[in-house]
Structure formats: C-alpha cells, structure tokens
Design a protein around this motif. Structure first.
Motif, mmCIF file in Angstrom:
data_model
loop_
_atom_site.group_PDB
_atom_site.id
_atom_site.type_symbol
_atom_site.label_atom_id
_atom_site.label_comp_id
_atom_site.label_asym_id
_atom_site.label_seq_id
_atom_site.Cartn_x
_atom_site.Cartn_y
_atom_site.Cartn_z
ATOM 1 N N SER A 137 -38.503 6.220 8.219
ATOM 2 C CA SER A 137 -38.956 6.932 9.413
ATOM 3 C C SER A 137 -37.797 7.263 10.343
ATOM 4 O O SER A 137 -37.855 8.222 11.109
ATOM 5 C CB SER A 137 -39.984 6.080 10.174
ATOM 6 O OG SER A 137 -41.100 5.792 9.372
ATOM 7 N N LYS A 138 -36.742 6.462 10.279
ATOM 8 C CA LYS A 138 -35.583 6.688 11.136
ATOM 9 C C LYS A 138 -34.806 7.950 10.760
ATOM 10 O O LYS A 138 -34.017 8.448 11.565
ATOM 11 C CB LYS A 138 -34.638 5.485 11.062
ATOM 12 C CG LYS A 138 -35.160 4.227 11.753
ATOM 13 C CD LYS A 138 -35.252 4.444 13.253
ATOM 14 C CE LYS A 138 -35.644 3.176 13.984
ATOM 15 N NZ LYS A 138 -35.790 3.425 15.446
ATOM 16 N N ALA A 139 -35.004 8.460 9.546
ATOM 17 C CA ALA A 139 -34.162 9.549 9.053
ATOM 18 C C ALA A 139 -34.905 10.847 8.769
ATOM 19 O O ALA A 139 -34.284 11.911 8.737
ATOM 20 C CB ALA A 139 -33.430 9.103 7.783
ATOM 21 N N MET A 140 -36.226 10.786 8.555
ATOM 22 C CA MET A 140 -36.932 11.965 8.065
ATOM 23 C C MET A 140 -36.966 13.115 9.067
ATOM 24 O O MET A 140 -36.885 14.290 8.689
ATOM 25 C CB MET A 140 -38.360 11.586 7.639
ATOM 26 C CG MET A 140 -38.398 10.744 6.381
ATOM 27 S SD MET A 140 -37.580 11.610 5.015
ATOM 28 C CE MET A 140 -37.217 10.236 3.924
ATOM 29 N N PHE A 141 -37.080 12.806 10.349
ATOM 30 C CA PHE A 141 -37.088 13.892 11.334
ATOM 31 C C PHE A 141 -35.734 14.598 11.365
ATOM 32 O O PHE A 141 -35.660 15.819 11.533
ATOM 33 C CB PHE A 141 -37.428 13.361 12.729
ATOM 34 C CG PHE A 141 -37.572 14.442 13.763
ATOM 35 C CD1 PHE A 141 -38.714 15.213 13.824
ATOM 36 C CD2 PHE A 141 -36.548 14.701 14.670
ATOM 37 C CE1 PHE A 141 -38.848 16.235 14.766
ATOM 38 C CE2 PHE A 141 -36.674 15.712 15.609
ATOM 39 C CZ PHE A 141 -37.823 16.483 15.662
ATOM 40 N N SER A 142 -34.655 13.839 11.187
ATOM 41 C CA SER A 142 -33.321 14.431 11.165
ATOM 42 C C SER A 142 -33.196 15.467 10.052
ATOM 43 O O SER A 142 -32.643 16.557 10.249
ATOM 44 C CB SER A 142 -32.263 13.336 10.975
ATOM 45 O OG SER A 142 -32.253 12.445 12.065
ATOM 46 N N ILE A 143 -33.714 15.124 8.881
ATOM 47 C CA ILE A 143 -33.646 16.048 7.747
ATOM 48 C C ILE A 143 -34.582 17.234 7.973
ATOM 49 O O ILE A 143 -34.234 18.385 7.705
ATOM 50 C CB ILE A 143 -34.003 15.311 6.446
ATOM 51 C CG1 ILE A 143 -33.061 14.119 6.224
ATOM 52 C CG2 ILE A 143 -33.953 16.263 5.250
ATOM 53 C CD1 ILE A 143 -31.592 14.477 6.212
ATOM 54 N N GLY A 144 -35.776 16.945 8.487
ATOM 55 C CA GLY A 144 -36.759 17.997 8.700
ATOM 56 C C GLY A 144 -36.320 19.037 9.701
ATOM 57 O O GLY A 144 -36.507 20.247 9.498
ATOM 58 N N ILE A 145 -35.711 18.600 10.804
ATOM 59 C CA ILE A 145 -35.332 19.549 11.851
ATOM 60 C C ILE A 145 -34.230 20.495 11.375
ATOM 61 O O ILE A 145 -34.203 21.668 11.741
ATOM 62 C CB ILE A 145 -34.907 18.775 13.130
ATOM 63 C CG1 ILE A 145 -34.882 19.700 14.342
ATOM 64 C CG2 ILE A 145 -33.543 18.139 12.956
ATOM 65 C CD1 ILE A 145 -34.620 18.973 15.644
ATOM 66 N N ILE A 146 -33.333 20.003 10.535
ATOM 67 C CA ILE A 146 -32.288 20.863 9.970
ATOM 68 C C ILE A 146 -32.903 21.833 8.961
ATOM 69 O O ILE A 146 -32.573 23.028 8.942
ATOM 70 C CB ILE A 146 -31.181 20.019 9.302
ATOM 71 C CG1 ILE A 146 -30.488 19.117 10.331
ATOM 72 C CG2 ILE A 146 -30.163 20.925 8.612
ATOM 73 C CD1 ILE A 146 -29.792 19.863 11.446
ATOM 74 N N ALA A 147 -33.807 21.347 8.127
ATOM 75 C CA ALA A 147 -34.447 22.203 7.124
ATOM 76 C C ALA A 147 -35.233 23.335 7.770
ATOM 77 O O ALA A 147 -35.247 24.468 7.272
ATOM 78 C CB ALA A 147 -35.366 21.361 6.233
ATOM 79 N N ILE A 148 -35.885 23.050 8.900
ATOM 80 C CA ILE A 148 -36.725 24.047 9.559
ATOM 81 C C ILE A 148 -35.901 25.036 10.364
ATOM 82 O O ILE A 148 -36.084 26.248 10.267
ATOM 83 C CB ILE A 148 -37.754 23.349 10.478
ATOM 84 C CG1 ILE A 148 -38.748 22.524 9.648
ATOM 85 C CG2 ILE A 148 -38.505 24.380 11.330
ATOM 86 C CD1 ILE A 148 -39.598 21.589 10.480
ATOM 87 N N SER A 149 -34.970 24.534 11.171
ATOM 88 C CA SER A 149 -34.294 25.380 12.155
ATOM 89 C C SER A 149 -33.045 26.080 11.633
ATOM 90 O O SER A 149 -32.608 27.066 12.228
ATOM 91 C CB SER A 149 -33.907 24.546 13.381
ATOM 92 O OG SER A 149 -35.058 24.073 14.044
ATOM 93 N N CYS A 150 -32.466 25.583 10.561
ATOM 94 C CA CYS A 150 -31.181 26.133 10.099
ATOM 95 C C CYS A 150 -31.288 26.895 8.790
ATOM 96 O O CYS A 150 -30.262 27.204 8.168
ATOM 97 C CB CYS A 150 -30.156 24.999 9.954
ATOM 98 S SG CYS A 150 -29.756 24.195 11.520
ATOM 99 N N VAL A 151 -32.496 27.236 8.349
ATOM 100 C CA VAL A 151 -32.657 27.951 7.092
ATOM 101 C C VAL A 151 -32.037 29.353 7.207
ATOM 102 O O VAL A 151 -32.247 30.062 8.190
ATOM 103 C CB VAL A 151 -34.148 28.031 6.699
ATOM 104 C CG1 VAL A 151 -34.960 28.760 7.752
ATOM 105 C CG2 VAL A 151 -34.328 28.666 5.337
ATOM 106 N N ALA A 152 -31.253 29.738 6.204
ATOM 107 C CA ALA A 152 -30.624 31.070 6.119
ATOM 108 C C ALA A 152 -29.887 31.439 7.390
ATOM 109 O O ALA A 152 -29.887 32.589 7.814
ATOM 110 C CB ALA A 152 -31.682 32.131 5.790
ATOM 111 N N LEU A 153 -29.223 30.469 7.992
ATOM 112 C CA LEU A 153 -28.496 30.711 9.244
ATOM 113 C C LEU A 153 -27.158 31.401 8.977
ATOM 114 O O LEU A 153 -26.724 32.243 9.754
ATOM 115 C CB LEU A 153 -28.292 29.380 9.974
ATOM 116 C CG LEU A 153 -27.713 29.380 11.377
ATOM 117 C CD1 LEU A 153 -28.246 28.194 12.160
ATOM 118 C CD2 LEU A 153 -26.190 29.313 11.351
#
Length: 430
Positions: A137-153
């Motif tokens: 739980s300590k790490a999943m939001f970190s991965i999720g926020i990058i996957a959502i906000s930085c796609v095809a940046l």
C-alpha cells in the motif's frame, strides 16, 4: 441549459453514489452496479448502452491483463527482478522506489494506456515490497499516479504523433495561425513531470496507509505457496508477458487492437499451463471490472442527460469578460480536472477540447496553452474510482478506500495545478 427531470435524477444518483464511495459501507463494485441499475430503471441511460459497457474494450483489457500479470507472477521473473533491485538498492525502500518510478515513467512513454502501464509495473513493485516486509500500500499510489499522469508525455511512441491530432482539432474548430509542434506538450509538461516523480518517490509513501499485504494480489501469495513451474512453462510465462507488452508498444503497426492482444495473452497463459483455468478466473478481479463498468455507465448518463454539460457550464461561467490568459488556463485546467473525478478522463478530454478551442477562438486567444492544460487536467485523474480504469485497479491492489485516495491525492493535484498553469501559460501565452 434547462434542468430536466432526467438531469435532476441523474445528478441525485451521482451524488448518492459519491456519498456511498466516501462512507465506504458497501463494496465499491456494489455501489457502482447499484447506481448503474438505478440509471437504467429511471431512464437516464438506455439499457442496451449500459449492457454494452460489460464488453467495453477497457474492461476486457483490465480482466485480461490481470491474468497475464498473474502468469508472470507465477514464474520466478518477478522475484528475480526484485532480488536484483533489492541488491542494487541495498534493501532501501526509497532507492527501490527511485528505480520503479523511473521504470514506470519509461513504460508510460511507449505503452499508450495507463491501466496497461500499471498492470505491467505493479507486480514488480508488490514483490519488492513483500521482500522488504513493507506494505505494498505504501508504493501503489506512487506507481499509479505516474502511470496516469505521465502517459505519452515525451515525443516517443504514440506521443510522437499526437501533435498532428491536436493541429487537426485546431483547424476543425476554426483556430488559424496557431499550431502544436512535436515538442509542445513535452516542453509544457516537463516541470509537472519532475514534480510528480519527486512526489511519488519521497512524499506519496508518507501519505499512504499501512494496510499489510494486498488482499487482491492472490497471484503473489500463490506463487509462494505453489512449487515452481517446470522450465518450459517458466519460459512460456516470461515469453507471453513480454510478447504482450511488445505488441502493445507497437500496436499501431499490427492488424490487432489492444484488447485482442491482451485477451490473446490471457488465453495463451492458460493454454500453456502457466495458470490453471481456476487460477485465471480467480485473478480476473471482477469487482474492479464491475466498478469500471458502473463508472463508465455513470459518465455516459451524465453526458446523455445533460448533467455533465450543466456541471461544465457552471464552472465555465467563472471566466467572465476579457479574462487574463492565466485565468483562462486555470479554468480550462479546472473544468476537466473536476469532471474527470466523476467521469472517465478520456471522455472528459474529448468533450472539453472543442469548448476550449472555440472559447479561445471567440476571445481571439492562442488556444495551444489552454488546450494543453485541458489535456493535463483530464490526466490529473486519481482522486476518484470514476476517473479512469487505473484508479479502481490501483485501489484494489493497494487496498485503498476513497478516504485514502483523497488523503494521498490532494497535494499532487495542487502541485500539478500550480506548476502546469503557471508554466504553460508563460511559455504559451494567449
């Protein structure tokens, strides 16, 4: 816009669904399907349209990628990678997060789907956390926020051609004399990307709850309990996962769609004996799929009844006459940002982009900056399970509820807003 009976009913159901998510007394999938049922029986959405959402391509991708990821977890690859990262990081959680956040950022530039990016990366992170004895739980939001906000940046993969689409939009809606270049979005979003990466590594774990081992990660536990696969199936487990990922990266050059690749990978995982049929079904994580289907139906009802337009027009009225460029940028960030918390982000993006361009044309403004902020606001989609299919998946594997999500997401949302609006409207003034 006139407030019709259907609009009112849809708004009431929407508010009740959000309240249920916040109270968290019912499973989120149950709330989502109950709201879907009420929208159907009250005539807010056509039954056939709602039923079709169960076969939506994103729903198929989610269920299929759960199985493909479970197949990879059934092998020893995840554990070997975790062992390597553990060795390189010296057993440091923060150093490990540096590696995994940057890997997720890289994957996000070549895989054009947040849910696929997260599905590829979360098994590695979950296993690393287990190795350290730290709650995933300590790490999943970190991965999720990058996957959502930085796609095809960055202008790599699908991001390399997206500027053509936006220039077509500008031309279609009457904006002349302004255009995107291949690097416009990258230049505008780099400060935001840096801020999110730093937040994901150093701050997000401090806001994240400590909930022990993720309940839904059955594949991780079963891999420990079951004996290792034989060498042939071990190689097949690696190969199927890698082939699926490579196909998704080069999907534009294949005569297949993303959901077909993912479903084929899931079927091959079972046919090859990497997972049994029972294991595959158990790892589909159907509550997450149902949550997405219900959320998709809610978004369609909000659009169809005019409730979504009513919300958007109410926010747009803040503009007033002869607004400053920064106010225009702020509003066209905030409109999709607010709407995407309750509607699927790509639907919001497609709906608001024409409004952004036409408003700028009417004002005689350069629409490039506001349009980039519309895209950025639509991708700041991690405060609600209705925002994108990745969020319910992230909530499931992270063990988060709605309150956890709000606690972790308010600060990055503010950081993105300030950074994106200030920087974008400075380098792309109206």
């Amino acid at each position: 816009m006139e407030l019709t009976t259907q609009t009112t009913i849809c708004l009431v159901i929407f508010v009740l669904a959000i309240a249920s998510y916040l109270i968290n007394k019912l499973p989120m999938a149950m709330t989502s399907l109950m709201a879907m049922f009420l929208l159907i029986v009250t005539g807010c959405i056509d039954p056939s349209q709602a039923l079709a959402n169960f076969s939506n391509s994103s729903a198929v991708i989610m269920a299929s990628m759960f199985v493909v990821a479970a197949g990879l977890n059934r092998t020893q690859m995840v554990h070997k990678i975790s062992n390597l990262v553990y060795k390189v990081s010296g057993g440091s959680f923060t150093k490990g997060m540096v590696g995994y956040v940057l890997v997720t950022l890289l994957v996000a530039q070549v895989v054009p789907s947040a849910v696929l990016i997260f599905s590829i990366c979360y098994p590695l992170v979950a296993d690393y956390c287990r190795k350290l004895g730290i709650s995933p739980s300590k790490a999943m939001f970190s991965i999720g926020i990058i996957a959502i906000s930085c796609v095809a940046l960055l202008p790599i993969g699908s991001g390399a051609a997206s500027y053509i689409t936006y220039n077509t939009l500008l031309e279609t809606y009457g904006s002349t004399g302004y255009e995107f270049t291949m690097f416009s979005q990258m230049i505008a979003k780099l400060p935001m990307m840096v801020c999110l990466v730093l937040y994901a590594i150093f701050l997000a774990p401090k806001f994240a709850p400590d909930k022990g081992e993720i309940v839904s990660d059955a594949q991780g536990r079963s891999a420990k309990e079951q004996k290792p696969l034989d060498p042939v199936r071990e190689v097949l487990g690696y190969s199927i996962f890698l082939v699926v990922v490579l196909c998704l990266i080069f999907i534009d050059y294949l005569p297949l769609e993303s959901w077909q690749v993912c479903m084929g990978g899931a079927l091959l995982t079972v046919l090859a004996g990497v997972l049994s049929e029972r294991e595959a079904v158990a790892n589909m994580n159907l509550p997450v799929v149902f949550l997405y289907v219900g959320g998709l139906t809610m978004g369609q009802a909000l659009v169809g009844t005019g409730a979504g337009e009513l919300i958007g027009n109410g926010i747009a009225s803040m503009l007033g006459e002869n607004p400053s460029g920064y106010l225009v940028g702020f509003v066209f960030f905030m409109i999709p940002f607010v709407l995407t918390q309750v509607m699927v982000n790509h639907s919001v993006m497609q709906s608001i982009q024409p409004i952004t361009i036409m408003t700028c044309v009417a004002l005689g403004y350069n629409p490039v900056g506001p349009l980039i902020l519309t895209i950025t606001g639509s991708l700041t989609a991690y405060m609600s399970p209705l925002a994108t299919p990745t969020v319910p998946l992230m909530m499931s594997v992270g063990g988060y509820n709605q309150k956890d999500l709000l606690k972790m997401s308010w600060l990055p949302a503010i950081i993105v807003c300030i950074t994106a609006v200030g920087w974008t409207m400075t380098i792309f003034p109206v």
